[in-house]
Design an enzyme around this catalytic site. Structure first.
Site, short mmCIF file in Angstrom:
data_model
loop_
_atom_site.label_atom_id
_atom_site.label_comp_id
_atom_site.label_asym_id
_atom_site.label_seq_id
_atom_site.Cartn_x
_atom_site.Cartn_y
_atom_site.Cartn_z
N ARG A 86 -7.45 4.85 16.33
CA ARG A 86 -6.73 3.88 15.29
C ARG A 86 -6.12 2.96 16.50
O ARG A 86 -4.71 2.29 16.00
CB ARG A 86 -5.67 4.35 14.35
CG ARG A 86 -6.34 5.50 13.19
CD ARG A 86 -5.23 5.77 12.03
NE ARG A 86 -5.74 5.16 10.30
CZ ARG A 86 -5.43 5.68 9.84
NH1 ARG A 86 -4.18 6.39 9.89
NH2 ARG A 86 -5.84 5.34 8.57
N SER B 38 0.92 -1.07 0.05
CA SER B 38 0.01 0.05 0.03
C SER B 38 1.05 1.45 0.38
O SER B 38 2.39 1.78 0.19
CB SER B 38 -0.81 0.22 1.16
OG SER B 38 0.29 0.34 2.38
N HIS C 264 -11.55 5.31 8.17
CA HIS C 264 -12.25 6.23 7.11
C HIS C 264 -13.42 6.77 7.53
O HIS C 264 -14.03 7.35 7.26
CB HIS C 264 -11.32 6.45 5.68
CG HIS C 264 -9.85 6.53 5.97
ND1 HIS C 264 -9.04 8.00 6.39
CD2 HIS C 264 -9.22 5.49 5.50
CE1 HIS C 264 -8.19 7.51 6.44
NE2 HIS C 264 -7.29 6.30 5.45
N GLU D 15 -8.06 3.03 -1.65
CA GLU D 15 -8.27 3.11 -0.51
C GLU D 15 -8.92 4.76 -0.53
O GLU D 15 -8.55 5.26 -0.69
CB GLU D 15 -7.60 3.43 -0.10
CG GLU D 15 -7.81 3.35 1.61
CD GLU D 15 -6.56 3.30 2.89
OE1 GLU D 15 -5.82 2.29 2.37
OE2 GLU D 15 -7.05 2.95 4.27
N GLU E 187 -5.41 -1.98 10.54
CA GLU E 187 -4.71 -0.88 10.62
C GLU E 187 -4.43 -0.36 11.86
O GLU E 187 -4.95 0.23 12.35
CB GLU E 187 -4.60 -0.64 9.27
CG GLU E 187 -3.85 0.68 8.83
CD GLU E 187 -4.38 1.53 7.88
OE1 GLU E 187 -3.36 1.39 7.17
OE2 GLU E 187 -5.02 2.28 7.39
MN MN Z 1 -5.87 2.07 5.87
#
Ligand code: MN
Length: 294
Positions: A217, A69, A188, A152, A246
């Site tokens: 997160r 990524s 997100h 993404e 993540e």
């Molecule tokens: Mn992500």
């Protein structure tokens, strides 16, 4: 429930290390396999330091799948109006795709269409057209490499190109390549979407990759996200692709990326404990994600 166990479960390398030195990569591979994940995701922000052939051997020996990524930078941004900036972004994407292939990866995803950071103004029509054209070309190369690209969807503070599933579907429509899929990230989605269910149903069989992150997160389950509802929605669309945990903390710092993502505080200090917890949590959510057959 054995048919629910086909999604590869992944973990982001930044749970283990912020750099891609030989020692850090070796540790990330070893810990990922030891905890019981199927897949390790590398951010390619540190691409110049990554020993691609050696890492491929480590991954194969550990029996791990790999995904890559990245986001772009403001001086190498395919959504810019400036052709020189767009060209630098396209070069970065091409090099990153090559690294993905070199690692044995089948997925290259992230904010491929944008710099990662707060834009001071909205996306322009010319900038959007540039992003579409570059990713269309990248998708052609990726198809010949048997790689799927992920778009993404990131929040408004990290991109101005796509913030919702609906935006991303429109962008993918304009790119018009079968190997360009949508990548949902619950962190997100929590900022931009109505809930964690509707976008999954909207994306349906065009979903190609998933990031699971809490609203801050940190540790899964310690925040307020409706991850049960999200997993039920994944079950309802019969999603079988990778699901990657993540999480970021200032306990593990990646030069550049940590600042781009505004990682300012210690949400955890022990990556091993965090990852073990997440693996159990994700396995449980996945196991109960499909409708009961009674
Ligand atoms: Mn992500």
């Amino acid at each position: 429930m054995s048919d629910t166990q086909t999604n590869p479960l992944g973990v982001h390398a930044l749970v283990w290390a912020g750099d891609t030195s030989a020692a850090s990569v070796e540790r990330a591979v070893r810990e990922t396999a030891a905890v019981g994940f199927d897949l390790l995701e590398f951010s390619l922000h540190d691409l110049d330091n990554l020993d691609v052939p050696a890492t491929k051997v480590l991954l194969e020996d550990a029996g791990l799948q790999v995904a890559c990524s990245r986001g772009l930078a403001f001086d190498a941004d395919v959504s810019s109006d400036d052709p020189a900036v767009v060209a630098r972004g396209a070069d970065l994407l091409a090099a990153s795709l090559a690294a993905t292939v070199g690692l044995g990866g089948k997925v290259f995803t992230g904010a491929l269409y944008s710099a990662l950071g707060k834009y001071p103004r909205p996306l322009t029509a010319a900038g959007r057209a540039n992003a579409v054209a570059v990713i269309k070309d990248l998708a052609t190369q990726a198809a010949s490499d048997d790689v799927t690209l992920g778009l993404e969807i990131c929040n408004r503070y990290e991109t101005n190109v796509v913030n919702t599933a609906r935006d991303a579907l429109r962008l993918a429509d304009d790119i018009g390549a079968d190997n360009v899929k949508i990548h949902l990230d619950t962190y997100h989605m929590n900022i931009e979407e109505d809930d964690l269910v509707r976008p999954v149903l909207e994306v349906g069989d065009r979903l190609g990759y998933v990031h699971i992150g809490e609203n801050h997160r940190g540790h899964l389950g310690s925040g307020h996200l409706d991850l049960t509802g999200f997993f039920h929605a994944l079950g309802d669309i019969d999603y079988r692709g990778p699901i990657t945990f993540e999480s970021f903390s200032s306990a593990v710092v990646a030069e550049g990326l940590s600042n781009d993502l505004a990682v300012w505080r210690d949400l955890w200090t022990d990556g091993r404990e965090l990852a073990e917890h997440a693996c159990v949590y994700l396995t449980t959510l996945l196991a109960v994600s499909r409708p009961a057959r009674v």
